[in-house]
Design a protein around this motif. Structure first.
Motif, PDB file in Angstrom:
ATOM      1  N   PHE A   1      41.258  35.794  34.052  1.00  0.00           N
ATOM      2  CA  PHE A   1      41.035  34.064  34.407  1.00  0.00           C
ATOM      3  C   PHE A   1      41.704  34.142  36.046  1.00  0.00           C
ATOM      4  O   PHE A   1      41.319  32.714  36.886  1.00  0.00           O
ATOM      5  N   GLY A   2      42.942  34.631  36.296  1.00  0.00           N
ATOM      6  CA  GLY A   2      43.303  33.757  37.034  1.00  0.00           C
ATOM      7  C   GLY A   2      44.170  32.328  36.418  1.00  0.00           C
ATOM      8  O   GLY A   2      43.592  31.557  35.684  1.00  0.00           O
ATOM      9  N   ASN A   3      45.115  31.646  37.078  1.00  0.00           N
ATOM     10  CA  ASN A   3      46.133  30.826  36.213  1.00  0.00           C
ATOM     11  C   ASN A   3      47.199  29.976  37.201  1.00  0.00           C
ATOM     12  O   ASN A   3      47.517  30.736  38.264  1.00  0.00           O
ATOM     13  N   ALA A   4      46.809  29.144  37.491  1.00  0.00           N
ATOM     14  CA  ALA A   4      47.435  27.844  38.997  1.00  0.00           C
ATOM     15  C   ALA A   4      49.129  28.571  38.505  1.00  0.00           C
ATOM     16  O   ALA A   4      49.622  28.373  37.113  1.00  0.00           O
ATOM     17  N   GLY A   5      49.336  28.521  39.218  1.00  0.00           N
ATOM     18  CA  GLY A   5      51.410  29.165  39.344  1.00  0.00           C
ATOM     19  C   GLY A   5      51.798  30.486  38.789  1.00  0.00           C
ATOM     20  O   GLY A   5      53.107  30.550  38.927  1.00  0.00           O
TER      21      GLY A   5
END
Length: 496
Positions: free
Chosen positions: A85-89
């Motif tokens: 899903f992707g993730n910030a940082g």
């Protein structure tokens, strides 16, 4: 036990060389190495990115490369929901995990004898990288459930031993904001979506990461004849054929330049009822994938309903099925036209619609008769409009499929003494221009499949004997209760 830096290709090669001296195969290869340095990409040093990415991606390459031609029974790589899903940082961490999944997929071709699995773990609780500092609190605030070790540790053995699946597996509870879209419509411009041939669908659409194209449409039984004239015990019910039409319309939104050639593997799971004659909003999803030269859209129709005493709506999946789209129009079949002499004796509409609950717009049988071990029925003339706005064409001409359904039902009522509803369709093949195909002289021939009760194959023929539609593997489910003798009697005389 061998300890080695996976990013050192030479050292990995030496370790695999020593292993090769003791065995002629690897039964299970698990790649669980990982490192995370969470930081926004502009703030991350190149060496940090390379290290996080390299431990997973280069490390896995080095192991597979050093294994060479050693047979490998199964591989398991530890990916992450961040890779899915992707993730910030976590740009580097996400990219490396996604690459592991892609390599796992490629093993179907490069090592077809190896069963390859990628597990997209959620954050673990109690152990692992996500237990450091404030990360558990951040996860909680984001709505992400952490995985208890006692559940996660046993997962790999179950995955390997319980079934033969290979591919990517997501192991997670609630994912909160991680699984949410970043844009209300998924970045899709609803105004740019072509609504050609959309009699049921309005322009409320979005693209969803998991569901594909999502379309919501509100139907009102006081304005739509296909609802007002299709009631069970007074309650409007969405016809199954209109569910298939909705699937075809939404699929065409994804590929308007293609032809809808078939609707396949349709299940009518539970009726869509419009209680108290009130409007309901239906949701249709279509997730498309290539299949040979065709595109296949896997579709689902569902609706929500607020039950008394509950503050959470009940969501029900009503219909499922797939729409096949081709770049070429299918060739028409030619069959022997039904003999007009066979129309006597015939079942007339007054007897048909003592059996069925349909109003004028769905009284599609003009007459019906027995024809060479099958039931045949001619489309009624001068039918009123079945949908509004009536100027909008349909994709499948639903009342032609409805003619098939009803003619098959007349055979079943005459032979079995039961009224049955649609339950399943193996395949509806579209062979002609059927959107305007409700012309005089169209005949449906429904032939029971030998040895299978309540299963029919049906053909829609124009007056010249050309096949407009093929309906294969149409299966029914009987309604409870006996049929009145006065209703069955005229049907039994003709059909038996």
């Amino acid at each position: 036990y061998h300890s080695v830096d996976l990013t050192d290709a030479e050292a990995v090669g030496q370790v695999l060389g020593r292993i090769r001296e003791t065995t002629d195969r690897i039964d299970l290869l698990v790649h669980a190495a990982g490192l995370d340095i969470s930081r926004a990409l502009p703030d991350k040093e190149a060496r940090e990115y390379d290290l996080v990415f390299g431990v997973k991606a280069d490390g896995w390459f080095n192991v597979l490369n050093a294994a060479g031609d050693l047979p490998i029974g199964a591989t398991v790589v530890f990916s992450s929901v961040a890779g899915r899903f992707g993730n910030a940082g976590q740009t580097d961490y996400s990219a490396a995990n996604d690459l592991l999944c892609k390599i796992t997929s490629s093993l179907r071709r490069t090592r077809p004898e190896t069963r390859a699995i990628a597990i997209d773990w959620t954050a673990w609780g109690g152990i692992g990288m996500a237990t450091r500092g404030s990360i558990p609190k951040v996860m909680e605030m984001a709505g992400v459930e952490m995985l208890p070790p006692e559940a996660g540790v046993a997962w790999i053995r179950r995955e390997l031993s319980s079934h033969p699946f290979h591919g990517e597996v997501v192991v997670a509870g609630a994912l909160g904001r991680m699984a949410e879209g970043y844009h209300p419509t998924g970045g899709l411009d609803p105004e740019a979506v072509e609504l050609r041939g959309a009699a049921l669908v309005d322009a409320t659409v979005k693209a969803d990461l998991l569901e594909g194209l999502v379309v919501r449409t509100t139907l009102d039984p006081t304005t739509q004849p296909f609802l007002n004239d299709h009631r069970i015990e007074g309650t409007p019910v969405l016809p199954g054929v209109m569910g298939m039409e909705a699937f075809a319309e939404v699929a065409r939104m994804l590929a308007p330049e293609r032809y809808v050639v078939a609707v396949e593997d349709v299940d009518f799971l539970t009726p869509v009822k419009f209680y108290r004659n009130e409007p309901r909003t239906l949701t249709v999803t279509a997730r498309v994938q290539p299949e040979g030269a065709d595109l296949v859209a896997h579709c689902r129709l569902e609706a929500e309903r607020m039950l008394p005493g509950s503050d959470v709506p009940q969501r029900t999946v009503h219909f499922t099925g797939s729409v096949r789209m081709s770049a070429q129009r299918p060739e028409q079949d030619q069959e022997v036209a039904v003999s007009k002499a066979a129309e006597s004796p015939a079942i007339q509409p007054p007897d048909v619609y003592r059996l069925y609950f349909h109003g004028p717009a769905y009284q599609v049988v003009g007459k019906a008769w027995r024809d060479d071990g099958a039931a045949a029925g001619r489309l009624a003339e001068h039918l009123p409009v079945d949908h509004e706005p009536s100027s909008t064409p349909t994709v499948l001409a639903p009342r032609l499929e409805e003619l098939c359904f009803q003619v098959a039902g007349l055979w079943e009522a005459g032979h079995e003494g039961r009224l049955a509803l649609p339950a399943h369709v193996d395949r509806l093949s579209v062979l002609g221009e059927v959107a305007t195909g409700e012309t005089e002289g169209v005949v449906a021939v429904a032939r029971p499949v030998p040895g299978q009760q309540g299963v029919f194959d049906c053909r829609l023929l124009d007056p010249a004997g050309r096949v407009l539609l093929k309906l294969d593997g149409y299966r029914t489910v009987p309604m409870p209760g006996p049929m009145a003798d006065e209703v069955r009697a005229p049907l039994r005389v003709v059909m038996t």
